[in-house]
Design an enzyme around this catalytic site. Structure first.
Site, PDB file in Angstrom:
ATOM      1  N   ASP A 151       0.811  -1.213   0.000  1.00 33.21           N
ATOM      2  CA  ASP A 151       0.000   0.000   0.000  1.00 33.21           C
ATOM      3  C   ASP A 151       0.846   1.264   0.000  1.00 33.21           C
ATOM      4  O   ASP A 151       0.313   2.357  -0.199  1.00 33.21           O
ATOM      5  CB  ASP A 151      -0.938   0.004   1.217  1.00 33.21           C
ATOM      6  CG  ASP A 151      -2.395  -0.127   0.804  1.00 33.21           C
ATOM      7  OD1 ASP A 151      -2.643  -0.482  -0.364  1.00 33.21           O
ATOM      8  OD2 ASP A 151      -3.275   0.142   1.632  1.00 33.21           O
ATOM      9  N   ASP A 179     -10.949  -7.145  10.717  1.00 32.71           N
ATOM     10  CA  ASP A 179     -11.057  -8.581  10.978  1.00 32.71           C
ATOM     11  C   ASP A 179     -12.320  -8.916  11.766  1.00 32.71           C
ATOM     12  O   ASP A 179     -13.081  -9.817  11.392  1.00 32.71           O
ATOM     13  CB  ASP A 179      -9.804  -9.079  11.711  1.00 32.71           C
ATOM     14  CG  ASP A 179      -9.409  -8.177  12.876  1.00 32.71           C
ATOM     15  OD1 ASP A 179     -10.142  -7.215  13.168  1.00 32.71           O
ATOM     16  OD2 ASP A 179      -8.365  -8.431  13.500  1.00 32.71           O
TER      17      ASP A 179
END
Length: 757
Positions: free
Chosen positions: A136, A462
């Site tokens: 990223d 998550d």
């Protein structure tokens, strides 16, 4: 897929544990706790407002205790038998491995390389694996390191498989010198050669880190010119393409480097957005039915990790148990993470005995069809897609609306959902399509991040994603092998560790207030009641407020001459309750091989995290709810195995950390996270000083009398729990409390004393 013959032995076994003695302990603790609360209510009129405050705090602790008891009530585990997969070797499915990274400074490229190399060397057919690295930060250094690693992998992978090495991350493997007793000349020669090549790789990466101009000499890096971490086009590069056959142990899996497009005026959804880009690119290139998700700082410590997961997924699909993912226990090679391991070992097994473990962001094998938004109701008994689901999902308009307008993407989704065999295409032929699905606007008005892939609207992607999966009716499985499947590194230093805890807690609490959060799925009939309680464990972060108050109550009572603890029989109940709790938590540590000192250190760490990181996470969420600021995804600084800061020579799980525990190497900086702990210590010191010289005010209690030895012991206990802050008052440098923190904490402590006396 798996052979359907019933003559074959099972690939895995579910083990349920029933310990009636532990259940009796749980009920005893709850009973004593409840009797203490009843005593508080019945005698409130005899004491001042301190008892009401204590009742509030203890009620919060009781609810947390009740919640944890419900989750630990019926623990379970799953034991895989990877050796039995050999009978079905031709049926092994492909697996795409995801390794996300974002910052080459805070996440050193050599650490990413070690993780990738450990995954490339697992015991699984190389032509069935593909490793995707998402960068990223769009760093040429990360890409350079990956290219060099692919060259070394051609030596490392055959070496690991030839000698069946247990540890397959080279940085950890070469920490231990070769055994003198080893008389195998060929092994010694190969070991020395492999180590030399790895040292060359490290030097190249380190040299490139110090001199970025080294990267400009290669034409392959032209794509990185004029790129910035938050402003660049999509990059997709095939670092290595596997063209070998089945059973060729000298071959290595595919290695693909990707970096999605980023522009300053677009929302990128941090790690969650990167994971969804990984899902799309891998779907276009290899489209494996299973996805292994590993953080860049966690390496594969067990060569059979993929095979273990396949034992469960293939067995579950055979028996139609609707298993969505397999979660491995998260463990670390640092010597300061015992508390996390203990929590996962006992609480994780408890949740596994309900609907399955919670996805914790790493060390997890997902099913691609589940990540594409399907539920168990969409499948027939034989595992094929139902006619209703076929009409709903496979219509072109529906596919475009859900997955985007890329024709290649829609075709890959259809193939994945229908489990069509994936042809061995040339990876470079899919690069243009992969770039298309990496555009900033690609996800606009699609279901990515909403019902498909990793879910957005929280920095805890998550937990958010896990709720979405379980609320659709899926189950999950938990593996806790004797040899840790994955080992990772905690952030470097105490400030970074507290920062990570703050980020985690912020994401957990954020889910409670998300309008688009799948938390609403907790009220679905498809998620079991106790599984809902497992997700409601996130509210334990909110207990930081009563925890902070309770740490100050003994000091306040000494200063104000009030009574905090009950007298007579109920004082005995209080002492018994604390004693049983301490003995039980000590047993949890010692049952995993940890020492008494490790338990003592962890009790201190738990209090520090609760009154600092969790407290500021509540502050962060409050600012977001008021519209003052947004929550920020903070990347914590990682350390590289083999360095001094990484505790590379530290003990492994279960070893005694000895007197040089991290509790006595507590590093401070100017962060506000150290303010509450310093304030608590100063207040308790002042209270003990006032009590010892008899400067307390006259008691205003009705019949309860004033403060006494019990409250003084409470102050001493609090200071023992915050021992690092007490020691920091007398040390200098990075192990001493900064003057700025000490000044603010001292001012607040003076105000507390003045208004308490």
């Amino acid at each position: 897929m798996a052979d359907s013959s019933f003559s074959l032995p099972p690939l895995c076994e579910r083990i349920s544990y029933t310990n009636y003695f532990l259940r009796a302990v749980y009920l005893t603790v709850l009973g004593l706790f409840f009797s203490l609360l009843l005593h508080r209510i019945r005698h409130t009129s005899e004491y001042d407002n301190v008892w009401l405050v204590a009742f509030f705090c203890e009620s919060c602790f009781f609810l947390v205790c009740l919640l944890i008891t419900c989750l630990k009530w019926s623990p379970a585990d799953t034991k895989p038998f990877p050796d039995r997969l050999d009978e079905r070797v031709h049926d092994l499915p492909s697996v795409d491995m995801f390794v996300p990274t974002a910052d080459p400074v805070r996440e050193p490229p050599i650490m990413v390389v070690d993780t990738v190399l450990s995954l490339l060397a697992v015991n699984y057919p190389a032509n069935k694996l593909a490793c995707y690295v998402s960068d990223d930060g769009c760093s040429p250094l990360t890409y350079f390191s990956l290219k060099e690693a692919s060259k070394f992998a051609k030596i490392w992978v055959p070496f690991c498989k030839k000698y069946n090495t247990r540890v397959r991350a080279p940085s950890r493997y070469f920490l231990k010198p070769i055994s003198v007793a080893t008389e195998d000349y060929e092994f010694n020669r190969d070991w020395e050669k492999t180590k030399r090549e790895y040292e060359k790789l490290r030097r190249k990466v380190e040299d490139a880190t110090g001199d970025s101009h080294m990267l400009d000499v290669e034409d392959d890096f032209e794509a990185f010119s004029n790129t910035k971490p938050n402003d660049h086009s999509t990059l997709v590069k095939v670092v290595w393409e596997n063209k070998g056959g089945v059973g060729d142990e000298k071959e290595i899996p595919h290695i693909i480097y990707i970096s999605r497009e980023k522009r300053p005026n677009y929302v990128h959804n941090q790690k969650c957005g990167a994971m969804n880009f990984l899902a799309r690119v891998s779907g276009l290139m290899t489209n494996a039915p299973y996805i292994l998700n590993v953080d860049c700082d966690m390496y594969a410590n067990d060569a059979d990790v993929v095979r273990q997961a396949m034992c469960i997924l293939l067995q579950e699909s055979l028996n139609m148990k609707h298993c969505a993912f397999v979660q491995f226990r998260q463990e670390f090679y640092d010597s300061s993470t015992e508390l996390i391991v203990v929590l996962q070992s006992h609480l994780g097994r408890g949740i596994a005995g309900i609907q399955g473990p919670i996805y914790i962001g790493s060390g997890c094998v997902h099913t691609r069809r589940v990540m594409y938004g399907l539920s168990p109701d969409d499948f027939e008994v034989d595992g094929s897609l139902s006619s209703v689901a076929t009409r709903e999902f496979l219509v072109k308009d529906s596919l475009a609306r859900r997955f985007g307008n890329s024709k290649e993407m829609m075709k890959s989704v259809v193939d994945a959902i229908q489990r069509n065999p994936n042809p061995q295409n040339i990876l470079t032929n899919s690069i243009e399509a992969a770039r298309e699905v990496g555009h900033c606007q690609y996800e606009y008005q699609t279901s990515w991040g909403n019902t498909i892939g990793w879910l957005y609207d929280s920095v805890a992607e998550d937990l958010n994603t896990s709720i979405g999966i379980h609320s659709r009716g899926w189950t999950s499985s938990y593996i806790s092998p004797d040899t840790p499947a994955f080992l990772g590194s905690m952030p470097a230093g105490v400030p970074e560790a507290l920062l990570q805890q703050r980020r985690w807690a912020t994401g957990w609490i954020e889910i409670l207030f998300n309008k688009q959060s799948p938390l609403r799925g907790l009220f679905s009939k498809k998620i079991r009641f106790r599984q809902r309680l497992a997700y409601l464990c996130i509210i334990t972060c909110l207990r930081s407020i009563p925890e902070l108050i309770y740490c100050l109550l003994p000091a306040y009572c000494l200063l104000h001459n009030s009574t905090l603890f009950p007298k007579g029989l109920y004082l005995g109940i209080t002492v018994t309750l604390v004693g049983i709790h301490c003995l039980y938590t000590l047993w949890e540590f010692m049952s995993l091989g940890y020492s008494v000192q490790s338990w003592l250190v962890s009790q201190s760490v738990w209090r520090i995290v609760a009154t600092s990181s969790w407290l500021f996470s509540i502050f962060d969420i409050t600012l977001k709810l008021l519209g003052i600021s947004e929550t920020v995804f903070i990347i914590t600084k990682k350390t590289v195995a083999g360095t001094k800061s990484a505790l590379g020579s530290g003990p492994s799980q279960g070893e005694d950390v000895g007197p040089n525990s991290d509790l006595f190497k507590f590093e401070f900086d100017g962060s506000l996270c150290f303010l509450p702990g310093t304030f608590i210590v100063l207040v308790n010191i002042a209270a003990l000083a006032v009590f010892s010289v008899g400067l307390q005010r006259s008691s205003y209690s009705h019949e309860g009398g004033g403060s006494g030895l019990a409250e003084a012991c409470g102050c001493v206990l609090v200071m023992m729990l915050f021992l690092p802050f007490l020691m920091g008052l007398f040390k200098k440098g990075k192990y001493g409390t900064p003057l700025s923190t000490l000044s603010i904490a001292g001012f607040l402590a003076v105000l507390f004393v003045v208004f308490s006396v």
